[in-house]
Design an enzyme around this catalytic site. Structure first.
Site, mmCIF file in Angstrom:
data_model
loop_
_atom_site.group_PDB
_atom_site.id
_atom_site.type_symbol
_atom_site.label_atom_id
_atom_site.label_comp_id
_atom_site.label_asym_id
_atom_site.label_seq_id
_atom_site.Cartn_x
_atom_site.Cartn_y
_atom_site.Cartn_z
ATOM 1 N N CYS A 86 -7.447 -5.740 -1.623
ATOM 2 C CA CYS A 86 -8.508 -5.328 -0.596
ATOM 3 C C CYS A 86 -8.969 -4.014 -0.525
ATOM 4 O O CYS A 86 -9.583 -3.720 0.540
ATOM 5 C CB CYS A 86 -7.974 -6.158 0.777
ATOM 6 S SG CYS A 86 -6.396 -5.381 1.263
ATOM 7 N N ASP B 28 -4.688 3.114 0.263
ATOM 8 C CA ASP B 28 -3.586 4.093 0.463
ATOM 9 C C ASP B 28 -2.685 3.961 -0.750
ATOM 10 O O ASP B 28 -1.796 4.868 -0.857
ATOM 11 C CB ASP B 28 -2.724 3.266 1.595
ATOM 12 C CG ASP B 28 -3.577 3.551 3.063
ATOM 13 O OD1 ASP B 28 -3.725 4.821 3.228
ATOM 14 O OD2 ASP B 28 -3.707 2.882 3.905
ATOM 15 N N GLU C 289 0.700 -1.144 0.067
ATOM 16 C CA GLU C 289 0.067 0.103 -0.045
ATOM 17 C C GLU C 289 0.943 1.351 -0.014
ATOM 18 O O GLU C 289 0.237 2.520 -0.111
ATOM 19 C CB GLU C 289 -0.931 0.024 1.233
ATOM 20 C CG GLU C 289 -0.319 -0.370 2.564
ATOM 21 C CD GLU C 289 -1.328 -0.366 3.695
ATOM 22 O OE1 GLU C 289 -2.650 -0.109 3.486
ATOM 23 O OE2 GLU C 289 -1.247 -0.562 4.699
#
Ligand code: PEP
Ligand code: MG
Length: 596
Positions: free
Chosen positions: A526, A479, A455
């Site tokens: 995710c 992110d 991320e």
């Protein structure tokens, strides 16, 4: 009697659904602070806590002031004037000097010192017997309440007193606030601040609460409607929240209500149709099988995950453990909570992420060093905090291992940027396993797989190196997009720049997926795009076979998967990733989405 006028306010719809009910504006926390004495050695830490809270309040006031640009002139001027006055009170003022002196000389907590100083100042204004200055007394109290709210993340649940079926409205809701909302009683919420990618929005989607954020002028409109209803002898203000289109309707007319009820019934029919797919596989037309998994923010969502047909929990965020508490839960308490989730998932794998506190996420329980960082999103966050406070990390690892005695678990590490961080966690894990063994405590029969969140852009570019120390990757596109494009995901002012389809983000995704495939590591996505059907064909085309999302999104994504051809997706995805232009990418994606 004349009907109250219908009023429509615009914002960003962040959680789908339509809710109807009395709109209740809430003030998250009053001016109450218990008289708490502190030791002489704690004065510096208390002062730092106060300064950090003031700093955050100033930031919030500035954000509210910027938001006023969207309002009509007269309202903008009025609100601007009040906010400026509040800002002034917080810049090097007597009020703060007084509060600091009370911390240092009277040895009182920051909360109590501030509340006392505010009350003294407000009474001083009131004693002058001048209507203009009396109004200043209210301003001082309002500013005091704002700072206290920042100081007291762990205030008692403010939603308990709302009427059943209420729609909650506030200037801003933190993720911890939303975690306290009981969806059986609160039907939806709206706030002036916040954007679609922040954790407040993610939690709203997880709880299935229709929500609209970034609604300029919400509180003023709510107060005016409430005053008018009161004057007419009426009760609370009836309202509608449209989380699809990002609208709040105050005093909706009968025709508007009917229109919304019809829409809601339509969505309900569609939902029931999708639920019939629950036990069917998520398989493309050419036979490629996908695993659709759930992201859980709260343990109670495990049941919803099963209802929607989740094959696993692909991401259990553990931040809830540290919200609305004064102290982090101990190993026993964490074990009990995690065990409950593992048992609820009935043998399906549960990927538990160690705490990702810091950044925009609240950390009242974790101590003052987290407050007031100049750049919290780049600071002591997530794995960095865990490695700096090994006791916290080891407690979490022990609880995960112990929950692993009841079913398959995996350990996921947030905000990793270097292989060294993963190695250090593994060392802690070995130590914790041995300790549990020595004490004869039941734990996972084998060491659980340890994976990393991809991320940070640096993690994506170093994915080959990370693959050597990891058992799986989970790509956190929320992110990854924020850090790659330098756009705060929770700030609606820059929301137009937040684009997971930016060529830079796509390349980083492709790079990390390829690294995982080369190393034969399982790789999932995710971030929120995993639950957005616009991205499904692209992600399949890029080689992703595991998608973890808000449980409610699973049926829709499954339906989408079942219409697609993976080989065709792969071909078209190549063209998307090769493109350098965001506009061209969007149109190629439209083509790709036209395929199924
Ligand atoms: C992400 O960053 O994409 C992610 C899934 O983690 P979180 O939303 O909890 O930051
Ligand atoms: Mg993240």
């Amino acid at each position: 009697m004349a009907e109250p006028e219908e009023q429509v306010l615009d914002g960003v719809g962040v959680a789908p659904g339509i809710a109807e009910g009395p709109l209740t504006a809430i003030d998250l926390g009053g001016l109450q602070a218990p008289d708490r004495r502190i030791a002489a050695g704690d004065a510096a830490a208390e002062t730092a806590r106060l300064d950090a809270a003031v700093e955050r309040t100033i930031r919030q006031l500035k954000a509210l002031r910027a938001r006023r640009a969207r309002l009509p002139d007269a309202a903008a001027e009025e609100i601007g004037y009040i906010l400026d006055a509040h800002l002034q009170m917080l810049s090097g003022s007597r009020l703060l000097r007084g509060a600091r002196a009370r911390i240092e000389d009277a040895r009182r907590s920051a909360d109590y010192a501030l509340a006392q100083e505010v009350e003294a100042a407000a009474r001083g204004f009131e004693a002058l017997n001048d209507p203009y200055l009396a109004a200043r007394a209210e301003d001082v109290r309002e500013v005091g309440r704002r700072v206290l709210r920042m100081l007291q993340d762990a205030a008692p649940n403010p939603f308990e007193s709302l009427p059943d079926g209420a729609l909650a409205a506030a200037e801003s809701f933190s993720p911890a606030d939303v975690a306290q909302m009981n969806p059986a009683r609160i039907r939806g919420f709206a706030a002036e601040l916040g954007g679609a990618q922040g954790h407040t929005a993610i939690l709203a989607r997880s709880l299935g609460l229709p929500a609209v954020l970034g609604v300029a002028g919400l509180m003023q409109a709510a107060a005016a409607a409430e005053a008018a209803a009161h004057a007419a002898g009426g009760g609370p203000v009836p309202a509608l929240i449209d989380g699809f289109e990002g609208k709040i309707v105050l005093n909706p007319r009968e025709a508007t209500r009917r229109r919304y009820r019809d829409r809601r019934a339509g969505h309900e029919r569609e939902r029931r149709k999708l639920e019939r797919l629950r036990d069917r596989p998520a398989e493309t037309r050419d036979g490629v099988r996908l695993a659709l998994e759930a992201n859980l923010d709260l343990p109670a969502e495990a049941a919803t995950a099963l209802t929607h047909g989740a094959e696993a929990v692909g991401l259990l965020r553990t931040e809830f453990l540290f919200m609305n508490v004064d102290r982090p839960p101990d190993e026993e308490a964490q074990t009990a909570i995690l065990t409950e989730v593992v048992r609820a998932m009935q043998g399906r794998s549960v990927t538990i992420r160690t705490m990702d506190v810091g950044g925009e996420k609240l950390a009242h329980a974790l101590g003052p060093e987290l407050a007031g960082a100049a750049n919290p999103a780049l600071g002591l966050r997530a794995i960095r905090l865990s490695l700096k406070r090994p006791k916290l990390l080891q407690t979490q690892l022990a609880a995960i291992l112990r929950a692993g005695a009841e079913g398959p678990v995996r350990i996921l590490l947030p905000m990793i940027t270097t292989p060294g961080e993963v190695r250090r966690v593994r060392e802690h894990l070995t130590r914790v396993r041995r300790r549990l063994q020595r004490k004869g405590v039941r734990q996972a029969p084998e060491p659980p797989p340890v994976g990393v969140m991809i991320e940070a852009p640096g993690a994506a570019l170093a994915a080959d190196a990370l693959a050597q120390v990891s058992d799986f990757f989970a790509i956190g596109t929320n992110d990854l997009t924020m850090y790659t494009l330098a756009v705060d995901r929770a700030d609606d002012q820059v929301a137009h720049l937040y684009n997971p389809l930016h060529p830079a983000v796509l390349r980083l995704m492709e790079f990390s997926i390829q690294a995982a495939l080369r190393a034969r590591l399982p790789v999932s996505v995710c971030g929120e795009i995993a639950g957005d059907p616009r991205f499904t064909a692209l992600l399949i085309g890029l080689g992703v076979r595991e998608l973890s999302m808000s449980a409610g999104a699973i049926p829709q994504i499954k339906q989408r998967v079942r219409t697609l051809d993976a080989a065709a997706c792969a071909q078209r995805a190549r063209a998307v990733v090769d493109s350098l232009d965001a506009g061209r990418i969007a149109s190629l994606l439209d083509d790709l989405n036209g395929l199924g």
